[in-house]
Design a protein around this motif. Structure first.
Motif, PDB file in Angstrom:
ATOM      1  N   SER B  11       0.855  -1.190   0.000  1.00  0.00           N
ATOM      2  CA  SER B  11       0.000   0.000   0.000  1.00  0.00           C
ATOM      3  C   SER B  11       0.879   1.224   0.000  1.00  0.00           C
ATOM      4  O   SER B  11       1.983   1.219   0.559  1.00  0.00           O
ATOM      5  CB  SER B  11      -0.891   0.042   1.239  1.00  0.00           C
ATOM      6  OG  SER B  11      -1.811  -1.026   1.201  1.00  0.00           O
ATOM      7  N   LYS B  12       0.385   2.275  -0.649  1.00  0.00           N
ATOM      8  CA  LYS B  12       1.148   3.525  -0.654  1.00  0.00           C
ATOM      9  C   LYS B  12       0.174   4.692  -0.805  1.00  0.00           C
ATOM     10  O   LYS B  12      -0.659   4.693  -1.713  1.00  0.00           O
ATOM     11  CB  LYS B  12       2.134   3.515  -1.834  1.00  0.00           C
ATOM     12  CG  LYS B  12       2.861   4.827  -2.055  1.00  0.00           C
ATOM     13  CD  LYS B  12       3.986   5.003  -1.062  1.00  0.00           C
ATOM     14  CE  LYS B  12       4.534   6.418  -1.080  1.00  0.00           C
ATOM     15  NZ  LYS B  12       5.496   6.660   0.007  1.00  0.00           N
ATOM     16  N   GLY B  13       0.269   5.661   0.087  1.00  0.00           N
ATOM     17  CA  GLY B  13      -0.594   6.838  -0.005  1.00  0.00           C
ATOM     18  C   GLY B  13       0.211   8.115  -0.158  1.00  0.00           C
ATOM     19  O   GLY B  13       1.352   8.198   0.303  1.00  0.00           O
ATOM     20  N   PHE B  14      -0.369   9.078  -0.848  1.00  0.00           N
ATOM     21  CA  PHE B  14       0.182  10.431  -0.896  1.00  0.00           C
ATOM     22  C   PHE B  14      -0.847  11.344  -0.245  1.00  0.00           C
ATOM     23  O   PHE B  14      -2.008  10.952  -0.131  1.00  0.00           O
ATOM     24  CB  PHE B  14       0.403  10.881  -2.343  1.00  0.00           C
ATOM     25  CG  PHE B  14       1.400  10.054  -3.089  1.00  0.00           C
ATOM     26  CD1 PHE B  14       2.748  10.150  -2.809  1.00  0.00           C
ATOM     27  CD2 PHE B  14       0.983   9.166  -4.073  1.00  0.00           C
ATOM     28  CE1 PHE B  14       3.671   9.382  -3.498  1.00  0.00           C
ATOM     29  CE2 PHE B  14       1.898   8.399  -4.770  1.00  0.00           C
ATOM     30  CZ  PHE B  14       3.247   8.502  -4.485  1.00  0.00           C
ATOM     31  N   PRO B  15      -0.466  12.558   0.121  1.00  0.00           N
ATOM     32  CA  PRO B  15      -1.463  13.465   0.697  1.00  0.00           C
ATOM     33  C   PRO B  15      -2.684  13.573  -0.218  1.00  0.00           C
ATOM     34  O   PRO B  15      -2.564  13.963  -1.369  1.00  0.00           O
ATOM     35  CB  PRO B  15      -0.730  14.803   0.777  1.00  0.00           C
ATOM     36  CG  PRO B  15       0.712  14.453   0.821  1.00  0.00           C
ATOM     37  CD  PRO B  15       0.872  13.143   0.100  1.00  0.00           C
ATOM     38  N   GLY B  16      -3.829  13.157   0.246  1.00  0.00           N
ATOM     39  CA  GLY B  16      -5.060  13.291  -0.540  1.00  0.00           C
ATOM     40  C   GLY B  16      -5.338  12.147  -1.495  1.00  0.00           C
ATOM     41  O   GLY B  16      -6.386  12.099  -2.107  1.00  0.00           O
ATOM     42  N   VAL B  17      -4.375  11.231  -1.677  1.00  0.00           N
ATOM     43  CA  VAL B  17      -4.549  10.155  -2.655  1.00  0.00           C
ATOM     44  C   VAL B  17      -4.057   8.839  -2.064  1.00  0.00           C
ATOM     45  O   VAL B  17      -2.943   8.781  -1.549  1.00  0.00           O
ATOM     46  CB  VAL B  17      -3.717  10.416  -3.935  1.00  0.00           C
ATOM     47  CG1 VAL B  17      -4.040   9.372  -4.990  1.00  0.00           C
ATOM     48  CG2 VAL B  17      -3.925  11.807  -4.457  1.00  0.00           C
ATOM     49  N   GLN B  18      -4.870   7.801  -2.139  1.00  0.00           N
ATOM     50  CA  GLN B  18      -4.376   6.466  -1.793  1.00  0.00           C
ATOM     51  C   GLN B  18      -4.009   5.800  -3.117  1.00  0.00           C
ATOM     52  O   GLN B  18      -4.887   5.317  -3.835  1.00  0.00           O
ATOM     53  CB  GLN B  18      -5.445   5.678  -1.020  1.00  0.00           C
ATOM     54  CG  GLN B  18      -4.961   4.348  -0.473  1.00  0.00           C
ATOM     55  CD  GLN B  18      -3.833   4.506   0.545  1.00  0.00           C
ATOM     56  OE1 GLN B  18      -3.820   5.457   1.322  1.00  0.00           O
ATOM     57  NE2 GLN B  18      -2.870   3.590   0.531  1.00  0.00           N
ATOM     58  N   ALA B  19      -2.723   5.794  -3.466  1.00  0.00           N
ATOM     59  CA  ALA B  19      -2.319   5.347  -4.796  1.00  0.00           C
ATOM     60  C   ALA B  19      -2.353   3.828  -4.935  1.00  0.00           C
ATOM     61  O   ALA B  19      -2.665   3.308  -5.998  1.00  0.00           O
ATOM     62  CB  ALA B  19      -0.937   5.885  -5.138  1.00  0.00           C
TER      63      ALA B  19
END
Ligand SMILES: Nc1ncnc2c1ncn2[C@@H]1O[C@H](COP(=O)(O)OP(=O)(O)OP(=O)(O)O)[C@@H](O)[C@H]1O
Ligand SMILES: [Mg+2]
Lengths: 332, 516
Positions: B11-19
């Motif tokens: 799993s990998k998330g960015f601010p505002g986005v769960q990529a």
């Protein structure tokens, strides 16, 4: 559909706090607040109204020039000539008034001379494709020399009767605030609106961010770039004239080395040397921090010779923190 | 076959986005494994995690039986995983050999770069890949296709066992892609496993063994390509059936000529170009990379303007000296390279979108931007193009490649041109959005917009164009009417006697395969 949902939801209240925390101004404003609180505590003189007002006057000179410098830097340029233009505007305004031109005409002519130097810088950068460093380094030398030519190394004073209203500009107060500070605030508001609310401002950021894309979007890149060099030179001229009014005399080395303070304040305020980034709120605070630091070091009884070391460290620290905020160290 | 790589609940998330969300699948040794998904599905993010460029929030990578702890791409390269990123990362001012060994230069006495060794090793590496390029040449002088091959060559320096290619063909013409695939198949034969991202369905089915489909950051399916078909893959990507885009017979003969180009030349890259473009017409411009199509388009747009030739708009000859002139006349140009020419990556999605309209004096009152009108316009286009972004304030550089492309297109449509030149309009755009863009172009054409579509994607040119102009080494090689259009006709015109091109290297390799 999921994309549309997200776009509708995101700009609301939820992200407001996040945006505050991530905004670059929050960082330096807190830094300034910490400095002010700390200094008031350790150097009680700092918080005295007298000292505060003095500071406000002092950072206004550099501050006015930072406004123009920030615009140049946002387009990806730099203006090294501001300190010398400051000096040239100072002595030429005094010289014109000495010749009996009167304050309004004298100052206007001095500002026109400044603008001409800015125009020259802008033309070299755009039409002759010089890196901004080169023409502004040249005019830094030229303007300083012209100031010397005018004064021949002597100071110009007694160019107006002592009770002339001109001296109010730098020395007087309005509503209890020093006039240079008022000028600084008014110019900041104008510059702030120009950068954040007008097409002109938007275009400056676009040029600094990607000049080729800006050109292919029909922006008049050359004209816009020339304009910022002119504005930068005029802000330097304004600082010089106000300083003459404050000192009631003009000497050729006014503004000497100020280009460094100006660029330092812009950088502390979060303006990127690579262009495309920076805000007026940021550079305003940057200019204040620089002066509070200088004043604070004096009040704390620090050895004056060491001052440059502190200022230099603050510059590096400010940029370092800014990069942390941008996640520079995470991605690379 | 043995498993080389296992991706486990990444799993990998960015601010505002769960990529990426809990992505799990296997990659078998010695296969070409395609990764497909819509724009913003998380393909590039996943590849960057595998190559050590991003740290996952949770999950594990098991490579050759061992769990991987990667500290960066260099670490990954030393462990046998190399990546070629979606955007080229080469230094145009350095030589080919210097680029290939950037960061891994052969040394003398530990400090000095051994130039002779570097050059001879580079030559050997290029020969091994079967590419005929001089290692001393400045990289900037190569075509994009050749630069792409150099990127691959660079990633082979560490002799990877797993090579990741993120949309290597999105900027290549079909003919140019063939060279790339030859290299990829050679690598596979020598035991290298390849992870391959592409939006081109045919390419994937022709060359790959497996496909893994991602949707909204989730793993949907991994399957042998021989067990599936393009329709199913599209359904897995999009989550629903997608009707193919049909060709539509044009009815333009009675429409007035909008743009007329007469004898346009710059004396170097394009010569004596003449054509008419009618209102409501969509005309394709095909040709190999390096045929001068983009330069010709820039010439019409005044960037820089062509020294010779005439441009007639609405029956009146016009002078276009700079892009601003062209825009005021109602001409728009969506440039080829979104990163260099199309976007200000450090500005927000919204500011990029409105930049062209603003510089035409729209959405503003005097010099003051009208924020409400601006936001309404921006939101409208973000919805219409389904730009996947957490907000319109997001920096455009943080969007996925395909979503950036949508922003460039929207930016130019927002300028409301009468003539729109689009250069590779769907580069890196996923199938469903492609279909939407085609539909949109047709809708705009119906309203009278004249559209010139430069594209290296043959199916695209065939689908969208009312008729097709073919360029070859700077000249118009011919025109193909709607009823005569076929890939064979286009390639025959595009590649015929290309031996007399001023730049033989870029085109010669492609043409041999293409003509056969
Ligand atoms: N550094 C980043 N910061 C914020 N968001 C990011 C970042 N990198 C990627 N994203 C977001 O993560 C999501 C997945 O992006 P990714 O680049 O992996 O998509 P992709 O499948 O490669 O799409 P494309 O086909 O358009 O290249 C997108 O919504 C993107 O905007
Ligand atoms: Mg991608």
């Amino acid at each position: 559909m999921s994309a549309a949902d997200k776009t509708a939801a995101a700009p609301g209240q939820k992200s407001f706090l996040g945006r505050m925390l991530r905004s670059r101004e929050t960082g330096i404003i807190s830094a300034l607040a910490i400095m002010v609180v700390g200094l008031s505590f350790f150097a009680p003189d700092f918080a005295s109204p007298n000292n505060m007002l003095n500071d406000a006057r002092n950072f206004s000179f550099v501050g006015i020039v930072v406004l123009g410098q920030a615009m140049v830097m946002i387009t990806g340029g730099i203006d090294l000539s501001v300190g010398s233009v400051w000096g040239l505007a100072a002595v030429s305004s005094a010289a014109f008034m000495n010749l009996g031109f009167g304050p309004i005409l004298g100052c206007t002519l001095a500002l026109l001379i400044s603008a001409a130097i800015g125009l020259f810088n802008g033309l070299c950068v755009t039409k002759l494709r010089m890196p901004p460093f080169v023409p502004t380094l040249a005019t830094m030398s030229i303007a300083r020399a012209l100031a010397l030519v005018i004064t021949r190394g002597h100071s110009i004073d007694g160019f107006l009767p002592d009770d002339s209203i001109f001296f109010n500009l730098g020395g007087g107060q309005t509503f209890g605030l020093p006039n240079p500070f008022i000028v600084f605030v008014v110019l900041s508001v104008i510059a702030g609106i120009a950068l954040s609310r007008t097409v002109y401002g938007r275009q400056l950021y676009a040029i600094g961010g990607n000049e080729r894309a800006a050109r292919l979007t029909g922006l008049e890149v050359d004209r816009l770039k020339i304009s910022v060099y002119v504005i930068s030179a005029v802000t330097a001229g304004i600082a010089g004239i106000i300083e003459v009014s404050y000192l009631s005399s003009a000497i050729s080395n006014q503004g000497l080395g100020k280009e460094l303070s100006v660029i330092a304040a812009a950088v502390i305020g979060g303006t990127a040397l690579t262009g495309g980034e920076g805000t007026i709120l940021g550079v305003f605070v940057g200019a204040v921090i620089l002066e509070v630091l200088r004043n604070g070091l004096v009040l704390l009884g620090t050895d004056a010779y060491w001052q440059g070391v502190f200022v230099g460290s603050v510059i590096v620290l400010a940029v370092f923190i800014d990069q942390l905020r941008k996640g520079f160290w995470r991605t690379r | 076959m043995p498993v080389l790589l296992t991706v486990e609940e990444i799993s990998k998330g960015f601010p505002g986005v769960q990529a990426l969300r809990d992505v799990t699948f296997h990659v078998e040794t010695g296969t070409i494994h395609a990764i497909m998904g819509e724009n913003g599905a998380g393909k590039s993010t996943l590849m960057q995690v595998i190559a050590g460029a991003l740290k996952p929030d949770t999950g594990r990578l098991i490579f050759d039986g061992n769990q991987l702890q990667l500290s960066g791409t260099r670490d990954a390269a030393s462990k046998g995983i190399s990546i070629v990123f979606q955007e080229l990362m080469l230094a145009p001012n350095m030589s080919v050999a210097e680029n290939i060994f950037l960061g891994a230069e052969p040394r003398v006495a530990g400090v000095m770069v051994d130039r002779a060794a570097q050059r001879s090793q580079a030559r050997a590496a290029l020969r091994r890949m079967g590419i005929d390029i001089d290692p001393d040449i400045r990289l900037g002088e190569l075509t994009i296709a050749q630069q792409q091959l150099i990127e691959i060559c660079k990633s082979l320096v560490h002799e990877p066992r797993l090579l990741i290619l993120d949309e290597p063909t999105s900027s290549l013409s079909e003919a140019d892609s063939l060279v790339l695939f030859r290299v990829v198949h050679d690598l596979k034969a020598s035991g290298v496993t390849i992870l391959y991202i592409s939006h081109r369905m045919r390419e994937v089915f022709d060359n790959c063994d497996y496909v893994t489909v991602l949707r909204d950051g989730r793993h949907v399916k991994t399957t042998r390509l021989s067990d599936t078909d393009p329709e199913e893959v599209v359904r897995l990507m999009v989550g629903r059936d997608l009707a193919g885009v049909q060709r539509i017979r044009p009815m333009n003969d009675d429409k007035p000529v909008m743009l007329s180009v007469r004898g346009l030349s710059d004396g170097k890259r394009y010569h004596d170009i003449s054509f008419d473009l009618r209102a409501g017409e969509i005309v394709g411009v095909a040709g190999l990379i390096g045929a001068g199509r983009s330069e010709m388009a820039l010439g019409i747009f005044g960037a820089p303007s062509a020294p010779r030739g005439e441009i007639v708009l609405d029956g009146k000859p016009v002078r276009i000296r700079k892009p601003g002139d062209a825009m005021r006349l109602g001409i728009g140009l969506v440039p080829e390279d979104r990163k260099q020419q199309g976007l200000v990556l450090g500005m927000s999605v919204g500011s990029n979108l409105s930049l062209a309209a603003l510089s035409l004096g729209r959405l503003s009152n005097g010099n003051f931007v009208k924020p409400i009108a601006e936001n309404r316009m921006i939101d409208g286009y973000v919805d219409r193009f389904r730009v996947k972004t957490p907000s319109t304030e997001q920096l455009v550089g943080l969007l996925s490649g395909g979503n950036q492309q949508k922003v460039v297109l929207a930016k130019w449509l927002a300028a409301k041109p009468r003539v729109l030149i689009v250069d590779e309009p769907t580069r890196g755009v996923d199938v469903s959005t492609k279909a939407e863009i085609y539909a949109l172009m047709r809708e705009l054409a119906r309203d009278g917009l004249a559209i010139l579509v430069i594209s290296s994607d043959l199916p695209e040119v065939l689908t969208i164009s009312d008729r097709i102009l073919v360029m070859r080494s700077g000249q118009l090689a011919g025109e193909i009417a709607f009823d005569d259009a076929s890939e064979e006709r286009i390639m025959a015109l595009a590649a015929l006697d290309a031996s007399d091109t001023p730049h033989p290297a870029p085109t010669t390799y492609g043409e041999a395969e293409a003509a056969s």
